[in-house]
Design a protein around this motif. Structure first.
Motif, short mmCIF file in Angstrom:
data_model
loop_
_atom_site.label_atom_id
_atom_site.label_comp_id
_atom_site.label_asym_id
_atom_site.label_seq_id
_atom_site.Cartn_x
_atom_site.Cartn_y
_atom_site.Cartn_z
N GLU A 49 0.73 -1.13 0.12
CA GLU A 49 -0.10 0.15 -0.09
C GLU A 49 0.89 1.45 -0.05
O GLU A 49 0.68 2.31 -0.63
N ALA A 52 2.68 1.85 -3.25
CA ALA A 52 1.52 2.59 -4.39
C ALA A 52 1.05 3.90 -3.92
O ALA A 52 1.07 4.51 -5.03
N PHE A 53 1.00 4.07 -2.67
CA PHE A 53 0.85 5.76 -2.45
C PHE A 53 2.07 6.52 -3.11
O PHE A 53 1.77 7.48 -3.70
N ARG A 55 4.00 5.81 -5.52
CA ARG A 55 4.10 5.91 -6.94
C ARG A 55 3.18 6.72 -7.30
O ARG A 55 3.29 7.46 -8.28
N HIS A 56 1.96 6.78 -6.85
CA HIS A 56 0.82 7.58 -7.23
C HIS A 56 1.12 9.14 -7.08
O HIS A 56 0.91 10.03 -7.75
N ALA A 57 1.90 9.40 -6.07
CA ALA A 57 2.42 10.69 -5.72
C ALA A 57 3.54 11.12 -6.64
O ALA A 57 3.51 12.39 -7.02
N GLU A 59 3.81 10.06 -9.52
CA GLU A 59 3.27 10.26 -10.89
C GLU A 59 2.45 11.51 -11.00
O GLU A 59 2.48 12.33 -12.23
N LEU A 60 2.02 12.25 -9.81
CA LEU A 60 1.44 13.68 -9.98
C LEU A 60 2.74 14.60 -9.80
O LEU A 60 2.51 16.02 -9.56
N GLU B 108 -6.30 16.39 -11.82
CA GLU B 108 -6.22 15.59 -10.56
C GLU B 108 -5.84 16.40 -9.14
O GLU B 108 -6.57 16.60 -8.40
N VAL B 129 -6.71 10.59 -1.78
CA VAL B 129 -6.79 10.32 -3.02
C VAL B 129 -5.39 9.49 -3.38
O VAL B 129 -5.43 8.55 -4.32
N LEU B 130 -4.36 9.95 -2.65
CA LEU B 130 -3.03 9.47 -3.13
C LEU B 130 -2.96 7.89 -2.55
O LEU B 130 -2.32 7.09 -3.14
N GLY B 131 -3.86 7.76 -1.75
CA GLY B 131 -3.92 6.16 -1.14
C GLY B 131 -4.80 5.30 -2.12
O GLY B 131 -4.83 4.22 -2.13
N ASP B 132 -5.59 5.79 -2.77
CA ASP B 132 -6.19 5.17 -3.87
C ASP B 132 -5.91 5.20 -5.14
O ASP B 132 -5.97 5.98 -5.87
N HIS B 133 -5.43 4.19 -5.52
CA HIS B 133 -4.42 4.16 -6.81
C HIS B 133 -5.33 3.80 -7.82
O HIS B 133 -5.08 3.71 -9.02
N LEU B 135 -7.08 5.97 -8.81
CA LEU B 135 -7.22 7.05 -9.30
C LEU B 135 -5.98 7.42 -10.06
O LEU B 135 -5.83 8.48 -10.54
N CYS B 136 -5.05 6.60 -10.17
CA CYS B 136 -3.81 6.60 -11.01
C CYS B 136 -4.21 7.15 -12.41
O CYS B 136 -5.04 6.39 -12.87
N ILE B 137 -3.30 7.98 -13.14
CA ILE B 137 -3.68 8.48 -14.35
C ILE B 137 -3.07 7.25 -15.49
O ILE B 137 -3.63 6.96 -16.29
N GLY B 138 -1.79 6.88 -15.21
CA GLY B 138 -1.20 6.41 -16.31
C GLY B 138 -1.15 5.02 -15.85
O GLY B 138 -1.38 4.16 -15.10
#
Lengths: 152, 152
Positions: A49, A52-53, A55-57, A59-60, B108, B129-133, B135-138
DNA sequence: CTTGAACCTACAGCCGCTGTAGATTGTATC
DNA sequence: GATACAATCTACAGCGGCTGTAGGTTCAAG
């Protein structure tokens, strides 16, 4: 007995490369996991988890220091969301600046690349434009004017 | 006796830092100039023009290898402008891609940063939001999805 | 047991800069 | 000529965020 993941499994599940996972560990962004008798990393669901957090960050476009802060906030239940918002707004502002600059760059590049008259007398328009620094966009402070397009 | 410039003068006239000028020299992008008896660099007008060209091209986001090629083309009068156009178009396409991605990221981030409900029960929306992947874009290929905003 | 993929660490490199330590040079002023 | 200080020099290392590789070990499947 909770589910365990190898580093390769972590990589495949999150899209973060194995070498990058090790890098994040060295940077302290993810905790060092337990190991097999043979020295291989074994991660748990929580680590998945967390990655993944991260990675998402990324990405942004959040930088690693800001991400570390966001992660700390995520792990410290608090009524105060101001720091997280501050970080997010800072990033939003930076994206806006970048978009403005790219729009300007795009204009000049389009002019250059789409010229009907490709050049004359051995002198290409692309080259001419680059050689004419009256057409420069920015001031001498270039820190935000370069169209850096690298993904990393 | 043609006009000579010290490296500091070159820097002030072009906006390129002294250390960067030396870097460009080490990379072969600008020729090593003559020196004073004491070892200080002395540049001529042609070197000044070349550095200005380089700076302009960097501003537009061209990478150093492509710039080296453009400069070679500039110094080789030719009827063929295709290589220069190719380089310019490649850069234009890259800027377009970056702009597209930034627009997505912006959406986003704006969602995240401007939420009216900053969070509840000790959980900030930014963090959520960051913890919910989902919502990842790519895709998992992140090479172009990161909102890298560095100027260099 | 064998095989081959996966894993390990240490180290270095990518890209484009950028800074600093310790030393020397150039130039202006007295 | 002497002094003072800004400018210049090289060598080396670092920034940010990765990324790869050499040489060796481990794991898991057949």
């Amino acid at each position: 007995m909770t589910k365990e993941y190898s580093i390769g499994q972590m990589s495949r599940r999150t899209g973060v490369k194995v070498t990058t996972i090790r890098y994040y560990e060295s940077r302290g962004l993810i905790p060092s996991p337990g190991r097999t008798q043979g020295g291989q990393r074994r991660y748990d669901e929580a680590a998945l988890e967390r990655l993944a957090f991260l990675r998402h960050a990324r990405e942004l476009g959040f930088n690693l220091d800001d991400i570390a802060e966001l992660m700390a906030l995520a792990e410290t239940p608090s009524e105060d969301c101001a720091p997280a918002y501050e970080i997010a707004r800072k990033q939003l502002a930076a994206v806006d600046r970048r978009m403005t600059i790219l729009a300007q760059l795009r204009e000049e590049l389009a002019r250059m690349a789409n010229a009907d008259d490709p050049g004359h007398a051995g002198k290409c328009r692309v080259i001419e434009v680059l050689g004419d620094h009256r057409l420069c966009i920015g001031s001498h402070d270039l820190s935000d004017s370069r169209a850096d397009l690298s993904g990393s």
